[in-house]
Design an enzyme around this catalytic site. Structure first.
Site: not given
Length: 618
Positions: A181, A265
């Site tokens: 991320e 995710e």
């Protein structure tokens, strides 16, 4: 389409189980994931080895398999393995990462490895060892030699554990993530030029390749953050993206106008903070989105399929403008398909109906759940009794945890006054929770979550001021990750005057169960105490400690720290895995910070309480 996918998944599973320990190929090519040259779709679930007792690993992996999944994804937590500078543990109990990966392969699951070095994951300091903050000139997630030297050492140690577990060497690891991320971090740190961010991410990605990883790489970001997070040579995947058209468009943009397409995710639930409502997601919503991915040939990884528990001091914290810290709960249930205790939820059953084939195994039997007759707390010891046996560190000003060479737990700050002073006591640098005592009597509770940093105080002649400070977990997400010192990190001020000279600091890391054998002095209400009791079992099983009568603290069961509790909720119970209990005598030790009432016993129940919110006033 669904029938074709199920056939491919069946072939994938057969291939994995029949050719274990034989070299295979897994590639990203021509817009597909290819196993031995055949297109496959990845149906994965995230499950972290550190959040599940090792004796339960196989059961939880079997649960995943029975849900219809073909892969498990896991972060690797750097700070879980480098337990002191240059001291590594990849073998003890839950730390045996290689064993976890091998067990996944034995259960017919591929493995997606997410080594960070930053992982977020609602984990203490986002996975970084706390002592990195003591290295001169180091900037976490930055393009500096001190930090990159540390990440290189970590990757070298990690690779020793997993090198032969890559699919190319007969193992189950099919993909490795580069960073994590990073696009989010870039968007939050616009004070750093994009070019510098890119130099860092490229350097850490090169380190992963240099140590020897040879399976395909991927990155994981929100779909609108690929510019900052995508890496040349790694497949971009989009976290939480439910718009398939948008997903394909942005992946094509950063991946040579082709797939494959994956949501690394896919959230069937969400994370939880103390003092805030427990988020939930309806099963129908998760099933509907899963079907959308299936119908559009989108691979996915449920984050989390099974959350587990933040045992000990492993939970991290978020940061926002409303609250200077949002500490994560001990339970990492996540409203996931598999509950914290490993139970099949209605969400699990609904997804299994969608994903299962004729070859999908039966759901494994749930571990037994027991209640324990009320546990008598026969010993109550004031924490000050333990303090009297500790040699303090004395400095002119309060020291941070890091300056004291302590990572977790508590520090007791003490200052003797020879002259009176009264007015406002200010602890603007409190990190994170403090109880203030004057001559042994409780004066106030100060709290970073509620931004309560001050109280009125009257200090008489020859008085002692004591401040017991708790680290509630270092921030694991966002730009504040480089501001993660704990304890009292700025001057203590009373009536506008900075209080200096002969501060005594007593370290209580609570990294192991305190030995109370030599202590007999009973504790009192409104003092920090340690309760201890014993109980006998004829049979073992999972259970839940009911902590609703307690205030704030931690619990040890047979020497294992099972986590924090806090009366604000919404979590009011602590999960006790049956594998950590034993037939015969067992011991419980509770460190209770607030201790508003002396407790005589603690109860157990058979179901968790995770949605009982009782916030305190700020």
């Amino acid at each position: 389409m669904k029938k074709i996918i199920h056939i491919l998944l069946f072939l994938l599973v057969i291939n994995l189980s029949s050719t274990a320990q034989q070299k295979q190929t897994f590639a990203i090519q021509d817009g597909n994931f290819l196993l031995n040259g055949n297109p496959v779709q990845i149906h994965s679930g995230e499950m972290h080895y550190s959040r599940i007792p090792q004796p339960y690993w196989r059961h939880r992996l079997k649960m995943m398999k029975a849900m219809g999944l073909n892969a498990v994804a896991t972060y690797v937590f750097w700070n879980y393995h480098e337990i002191a500078p240059g001291v590594w543990d990849f073998k003890t109990g839950n730390k045996n990462l290689a064993e976890y990966i091998k067990t996944a392969q034995e259960e017919g699951l591929f493995v997606i490895l997410r080594p960070g070095p930053y992982v977020c994951a609602e984990w203490e300091f986002g996975g970084y060892p706390w002592f990195l903050q003591n290295v001169p000139n180091m900037v976490i997630r930055g393009n500096n030699k001190e930090y990159l030297a540390a990440t290189k050492a970590y990757f070298n140690e990690l690779y020793k554990q997993v090198a032969n577990l890559q699919i190319t060497k007969g193992g189950p690891i099919i993909m490795v993530q580069g960073e994590n991320e990073f696009g989010s971090y870039v968007s939050q740190r616009k004070d750093i030029p994009l070019e510098e961010h890119k130099k860092y991410s490229a350097a850490v990605f090169q380190q992963l390749k240099d140590v020897g990883f040879e399976v395909p790489f991927f990155t994981s970001d929100g779909s609108w953050l690929f510019e900052g997070g995508a890496l040349p040579g790694a497949l971009p995947t989009a976290n939480g993206e439910d718009d398939v058209a948008k997903l394909k468009k942005v992946v094509d943009q950063f991946n040579n106008n082709q797939g494959p397409y994956m949501v690394a995710e896919f959230y069937p639930g969400w994370l939880d903070h103390w003092a805030e409502p427990f988020p939930t997601q309806k099963s129908e919503q998760t099933v509907r989105q899963t079907k959308k991915y299936l119908d559009n040939n989108v691979s996915f990884n449920y984050y989390m399929v099974h959350g587990g528990t933040n045992f000990g001091f492993t939970s991290g914290a978020n940061y926002d403008k409303e609250h200077d810290i949002q500490p994560d709960m001990t339970s990492y249930d996540y409203d996931a398909p598999i509950s914290e205790a490993g139970w099949a939820t209605p969400k699990y059953n609904a997804l299994r109906e969608l994903l299962k084939t004729k070859e999908t195994p039966n759901i494994p039997e749930q571990f037994p759940v027991i209640t324990i007759p009320n546990i008598s707390l026969s010993k109550v010891v004031d924490l000050e009794d333990l303090k009297s046996k500790i040699d303090p560190i004395i400095e002119d000003t309060p020291q941070t945890f890091e300056q004291l060479n302590q990572g977790d737990g508590y520090v007791w700050y003490s200052k003797k006054f020879t002259q009176p002073i009264s007015g406002k006591l200010e602890l603007n640098g409190l990190r994170d929770y403090a109880i203030v005592y004057l001559n042994g009597k409780k004066v106030a509770e100060l709290n970073r979550y509620y931004k309560k940093y001050s109280c009125e105080i009257e200090v008489p002649f020859n008085a002692t001021l004591d401040i017991l400070v708790e680290n509630m977990g270092r921030i694991n997400y966002g730009s504040q990750i480089n501001s993660n010192n704990k304890g009292i990190i700025s001057p203590v001020i009373i009536n506008g005057e900075t209080i200096t000279g002969n501060w005594e600091m007593y370290k209580f890391p609570m990294n192991r169960e305190p030995d109370l054998t030599a202590y007999k002095n009973p504790g009192k209400a409104n003092r920090p105490v340690l309760y201890q009791g014993a109980f006998d079992l004829k049979k073992t099983g999972d259970t839940f400690l009911d902590m609703r009568d307690f205030g704030k603290g931690i619990v040890f069961i047979n020497g294992i720290n099972i986590g924090r509790y806090w009366s604000v909720g919404p979590q009011q119970t602590l999960y006790v895995p049956g594998c950590w209990l034993k037939k015969g005598k067992n011991q419980i030790t509770i460190f209770e910070q607030k201790n508003e009432t002396i407790q005589k016993e603690v109860k157990t129940i058979t179901t968790p309480i995770l949605q009982d919110l009782k916030p305190e006033k700020g």
